[in-house]
Structures are given as structure tokens and as C-alpha cells.
Design a protein around this motif. Structure first.
Motif, PDB file in Angstrom:
ATOM      1  N   ILE A 109     -19.168 -46.497  27.760  1.00 55.21           N
ATOM      2  CA  ILE A 109     -18.441 -45.769  27.560  1.00 55.21           C
ATOM      3  C   ILE A 109     -17.844 -46.358  26.770  1.00 55.21           C
ATOM      4  O   ILE A 109     -17.700 -47.494  26.327  1.00 55.21           O
ATOM      5  CB  ILE A 109     -17.033 -44.993  28.233  1.00 55.21           C
ATOM      6  N   SER A 110     -18.076 -45.429  24.489  1.00 50.93           N
ATOM      7  CA  SER A 110     -18.321 -46.200  23.849  1.00 50.93           C
ATOM      8  C   SER A 110     -16.708 -45.006  22.594  1.00 50.93           C
ATOM      9  O   SER A 110     -16.803 -43.892  23.023  1.00 50.93           O
ATOM     10  CB  SER A 110     -19.718 -45.964  22.870  1.00 50.93           C
ATOM     11  N   LEU A 111     -16.090 -45.626  22.534  1.00 49.09           N
ATOM     12  CA  LEU A 111     -14.963 -45.561  21.646  1.00 49.09           C
ATOM     13  C   LEU A 111     -15.021 -45.357  20.180  1.00 49.09           C
ATOM     14  O   LEU A 111     -14.208 -46.732  20.142  1.00 49.09           O
ATOM     15  CB  LEU A 111     -13.398 -44.964  22.703  1.00 49.09           C
ATOM     16  N   SER A 112     -15.120 -44.752  19.436  1.00 46.03           N
ATOM     17  CA  SER A 112     -15.281 -45.106  18.336  1.00 46.03           C
ATOM     18  C   SER A 112     -15.767 -46.622  17.916  1.00 46.03           C
ATOM     19  O   SER A 112     -15.740 -47.485  17.567  1.00 46.03           O
ATOM     20  CB  SER A 112     -14.075 -45.308  17.849  1.00 46.03           C
ATOM     21  N   GLY A 113     -17.230 -46.445  18.326  1.00 41.03           N
ATOM     22  CA  GLY A 113     -17.940 -47.157  18.552  1.00 41.03           C
ATOM     23  C   GLY A 113     -19.393 -47.242  16.988  1.00 41.03           C
ATOM     24  O   GLY A 113     -19.018 -46.250  16.200  1.00 41.03           O
TER      25      GLY A 113
ATOM     26  N   GLU B 296     -22.084 -40.125  14.205  1.00 41.57           N
ATOM     27  CA  GLU B 296     -23.089 -39.787  13.933  1.00 41.57           C
ATOM     28  C   GLU B 296     -24.232 -40.793  14.835  1.00 41.57           C
ATOM     29  O   GLU B 296     -25.185 -40.427  14.837  1.00 41.57           O
ATOM     30  CB  GLU B 296     -23.203 -40.007  12.658  1.00 41.57           C
ATOM     31  N   ASP B 297     -23.262 -42.535  15.251  1.00 32.59           N
ATOM     32  CA  ASP B 297     -24.127 -43.087  15.625  1.00 32.59           C
ATOM     33  C   ASP B 297     -23.958 -42.615  17.104  1.00 32.59           C
ATOM     34  O   ASP B 297     -25.380 -42.677  17.863  1.00 32.59           O
ATOM     35  CB  ASP B 297     -22.779 -43.958  16.164  1.00 32.59           C
ATOM     36  N   GLY B 298     -23.199 -41.841  17.667  1.00 25.65           N
ATOM     37  CA  GLY B 298     -24.013 -41.037  19.417  1.00 25.65           C
ATOM     38  C   GLY B 298     -25.342 -40.452  19.340  1.00 25.65           C
ATOM     39  O   GLY B 298     -26.513 -40.342  20.116  1.00 25.65           O
ATOM     40  N   GLN B 299     -25.183 -39.383  17.844  1.00 28.02           N
ATOM     41  CA  GLN B 299     -26.404 -38.684  17.310  1.00 28.02           C
ATOM     42  C   GLN B 299     -27.643 -39.425  18.171  1.00 28.02           C
ATOM     43  O   GLN B 299     -28.321 -38.670  18.447  1.00 28.02           O
ATOM     44  CB  GLN B 299     -25.792 -37.473  16.610  1.00 28.02           C
TER      45      GLN B 299
ATOM     46  N   THR C 189     -32.153 -41.448  30.817  1.00 25.51           N
ATOM     47  CA  THR C 189     -31.181 -42.027  30.167  1.00 25.51           C
ATOM     48  C   THR C 189     -30.646 -40.472  29.283  1.00 25.51           C
ATOM     49  O   THR C 189     -31.247 -39.079  29.214  1.00 25.51           O
ATOM     50  CB  THR C 189     -31.359 -42.553  28.383  1.00 25.51           C
ATOM     51  N   THR C 190     -28.975 -41.173  29.955  1.00 28.91           N
ATOM     52  CA  THR C 190     -28.516 -38.939  29.502  1.00 28.91           C
ATOM     53  C   THR C 190     -27.057 -39.756  28.303  1.00 28.91           C
ATOM     54  O   THR C 190     -26.584 -40.615  28.870  1.00 28.91           O
ATOM     55  CB  THR C 190     -27.810 -38.474  30.445  1.00 28.91           C
ATOM     56  N   VAL C 191     -26.655 -38.808  27.367  1.00 27.21           N
ATOM     57  CA  VAL C 191     -25.972 -39.693  26.807  1.00 27.21           C
ATOM     58  C   VAL C 191     -25.208 -38.347  26.141  1.00 27.21           C
ATOM     59  O   VAL C 191     -25.734 -37.048  25.717  1.00 27.21           O
ATOM     60  CB  VAL C 191     -26.239 -39.851  25.688  1.00 27.21           C
ATOM     61  N   GLN C 192     -23.820 -38.134  26.179  1.00 32.76           N
ATOM     62  CA  GLN C 192     -22.724 -37.201  26.051  1.00 32.76           C
ATOM     63  C   GLN C 192     -21.518 -37.565  25.112  1.00 32.76           C
ATOM     64  O   GLN C 192     -21.188 -38.693  24.937  1.00 32.76           O
ATOM     65  CB  GLN C 192     -22.194 -36.576  27.436  1.00 32.76           C
ATOM     66  N   VAL C 193     -22.066 -36.471  23.548  1.00 38.23           N
ATOM     67  CA  VAL C 193     -21.710 -37.251  22.654  1.00 38.23           C
ATOM     68  C   VAL C 193     -21.088 -35.817  22.533  1.00 38.23           C
ATOM     69  O   VAL C 193     -20.479 -35.230  22.098  1.00 38.23           O
ATOM     70  CB  VAL C 193     -22.879 -37.240  21.292  1.00 38.23           C
TER      71      VAL C 193
END
Length: 361
Positions: free
Chosen positions: A259-263, A313-316, A326-330
Motif C-alpha cells: 500500500i502506497s500513500l503519496s509515494g 503519475e508514479d502509480g500510473q 501483478t495487479t495495480v489499483q491507482v
């Protein structure tokens, strides 16, 4: 601060001597009042947000690296509890005490851990879910989430400022969030206000090993924690969000989710990052590079949130590079880069995590 002003007012008219001496004395009083005012405000802000855990952290004089040994590879894989038991380090049986911080709930425990593999020494805070001491769950092993603070940041911040345990306890009791053990280790390891970047840096620090091997092994040795990587996750905000993304992707046999919050992706985004100052380490520790260079796409679920220009944008970029499994929810957010934003997100992101690591029936 009120005392310094009162003293200045009391002495203002009592200063004696030539005019230049009186002027300098009164200027010194004004400067002293200004210094105490700034110090008071800083202490209030730090106490409210738990940015620094102690004066050594603030002044950059603390150093928690006892040694920087070469880290051995585990025989049976590098997940916590894996490998030949004969080659595992001795069990890290710990003594726990209260945190002794009025902002941290009294059901949070603290221990001082000497990292056997990393050479790092530091405190680790642990909170146990309400089900842990319920007789109906006495034979149950629990999932674990490591909580990584930002930089600079204290191991208390998740509990005291983001109020993670206070927010999640009722949700766990209602069955809306899985009963996770919450673990927050020290990440401010080097003096001179240097960010170790949750990375093993040869000759400097084994921060990755501290977080992904020593701390998890201690948890397994002292609590009924599930050793399966499918039952572990790592979460962070700001610089800790970078760590959460990077560590989960780099160690899919240790973590199921991140979990990444504002990374951010580029370690050099943090100007005090030790990793960001080395071109090879900087590239190797970028989550996009990790995803692209993996021999097999890691079986990791990521939740990445951020405002535009602050992690979104980093998440995108990670989502664009990722391939199944791998799954990514942005998730785009609004608001500043602050604990108020992250605190309000805690219930939602842990409900998402429960969909990835559900409570065992």
C-alpha cells in the motif's frame, strides 16, 4: 515561551551600563524570545505529528547501524520462516513494554531489536488485533502488515498520528477488516539525517534486510503470526510509500500486497536519500525497473494513491509496466501531502487489503 517573554519584560528596564551595552543586551533578549518561540512551535508540531522520535533523530546524531555484515541467502527461499531450520538464526525472543507516549494507544507494545542478519538495532512497535486474545482464536495464526513511516518519521507515527489501530479496531470487531497484526519498525537508521531508503547499501546499512528479514522473523518468533507470504503486506506513506511498493515488488515471496500513500518511484525524489545519490542503486530501486526486470511478474497486489504531481503519475507508470499476476489499483486523491489525508484513507485501504488477504474462516 511565556516565561522567556516575562523574563525579558522584567529585565528590560533594569539593564545598566553604556548605551551600546544596553542595546546589545536588549537585542539578546529579543533573540532569546524568538528562539524559544520557534522552538516551542517546532516541539508542538513534532508532538502533533510524531516526526522525530527523540533528540538524536532531530539532531542527526543517532546511528542504529551496529555493523554491515554480508547478508546470507536463506536456503529455502527468502520469505520469513522459510528455509532449513538448522540454518535459521536463533529465535529473537523479546521483552515488550509500553510505548510511554500519550499519543500512542496503551495497547501498542514496544521492543528493542538487535537485527541478527542486518546489523541494525532499533525499536519495533507491535499492535495485536482484538481477536488475538479471544479464546475462540487461541489456535489461529494472524496476518501481518508492516507499517513504514515517511522520512523523517517515527515508528510511532502510524499509531499516534494516523491512528491506525484506533480506526481499525472497531472495523476488525465488525468483521469489515481482517485481524491484522500491525508492526512498525524504526526506519531512521543513519545519523546526519540520511534516508537509508529501505535498501541494503554495501558498507553503509542493511535497511532492506532489517525490514524484510529481521523484523518479520522477530514477529514470527514472538507472536502467532502466519509465516506464509500470502498473509503479509507492507504499507507506507510518503518515503515509506516508496518503500512499501519497492519491497513488495522486490520480495513477492515475503509480501502479498503493498500500500502506497503519496509515494514516488525515483529514490532521488527524497533529497536526503542515500540510494538516490548512487546512479546504479537509484535505478535498481525504482519500482518500475523492478517490475520490468523481474524474471517473472511478481504475484503482488498494489494499492497506490496520490494527488496529481504527488504520486498519482508514479502509480500510473507502475500500472503501465505491470503484467499479470501483478495487479495495480491507482487511486487519485485530493489534498496536500499530509498526515490528515493519509489518516482519513486508513479504513478504506485496509478494507481493500482485506479483499486481498481475507480473514480466515
Amino acid at each position: 515561551m511565556p516565561i522567556s517573554i516575562a523574563v525579558a519584560l522584567l529585565l528590560w528596564s533594569k539593564v545598566r551600563g553604556p548605551r551600546p551595552v544596553r542595546i546589545l543586551s536588549r537585542l539578546a533578549m529579543i533573540v532569546f524570545c524568538q528562539i524559544t518561540a520557534v522552538t516551542t512551535v517546532f516541539v508542538m508540531v513534532n508532538n502533533a505529528n510524531l516526526i522525530y522520535g527523540n533528540w538524536d533523530d532531530l539532531l542527526g546524531t543517532g546511528n542504529h547501524v551496529r555493523a554491515v555484515p554480508s547478508v546470507p541467502t536463506e536456503a529455502g527461499g527468502d520469505r520469513p520462516g522459510g528455509g532449513d531450520s538448522a540454518k535459521q538464526p536463533p529465535k529473537a525472543q523479546q521483552q515488550f513494554r509500553s510505548v510511554d507516549d500519550p499519543k500512542v494507544p496503551n495497547d501498542v507494545q514496544k521492543t528493542d531489536l538487535k537485527g541478527q542478519l542486518s546489523g541494525v538495532d532499533g525499536e519495533v512497535l507491535v499492535w495485536l488485533p482484538p481477536q488475538y486474545h479471544d479464546p475462540a482464536f487461541k489456535d489461529r495464526k494472524f496476518p501481518v502488515v508492516e507499517l513504514i513511516p515517511g522520512f523523517p518519521g517515527s515508528s510511532s507515527t502510524w499509531y499516534g498520528t494516523l491512528k491506525v489501530s484506533e480506526q481499525l479496531k472497531p472495523l476488525m470487531q465488525e468483521g469489515k477488516v481482517a485481524p491484522f497484526i500491525l508492526v512498525s519498525p524504526r526506519t531512521l537508521l543513519l545519523g546526519n539525517s540520511t534516508d537509508a531508503g529501505c535498501t541494503d547499501v554495501p558498507g553503509k546499512v542493511n535497511a532492506d534486510t532489517w525490514l524484510t528479514r529481521d523484523v518479520p522473523q522477530m514477529v514470527l518468533d514472538n507472536f502467532r503470526a502466519d509465516s506464509s507470504a500470502d498473509r503479509w503486506a507492507v504499507a507506507g506513506y510518503s518515503a515509506g510509500a516508496h518503500c512499501a511498493t519497492k519491497l513488495s515488488l522486490a520480495h513477492p515471496n515475503r509480501y502479498r500486497a503493498g500500500i502506497s500513500l503519496s509515494g514516488y518511484n525515483d529514490p532521488a525524489t527524497e533529497k536526503d536519500s542515500l540510494v538516490g545519490k548512487d546512479a546504479k542503486l537509484r535505478e535498481a530501486n525504482n519500482p518500475v525497473t523492478i517490475v520490468k526486470s523481474a524474471a517473472q511478474p511478481p504475484k503482488v497486489a498494489l494499492y497506490i494513491s496520490g494527488n496529481k504531481g504527488d504520486g498519482y503519475e508514479d502509480g500510473q507508470a507502475i500500472a503501465a509496466a505491470a503484467k499479470a499476476p501483478t495487479t495495480v489499483q491507482v487511486q487519485e486523491t485530493t489534498g496536500p501531502h499530509s498526515s490528515d489525508v493519509w489518516k482519513n484513507m486508513v479504513p478504506g485501504v485496509f478494507q481493500w487489503l482485506t479483499s486481498i488477504i481475507p480473514a480466515q474462516p
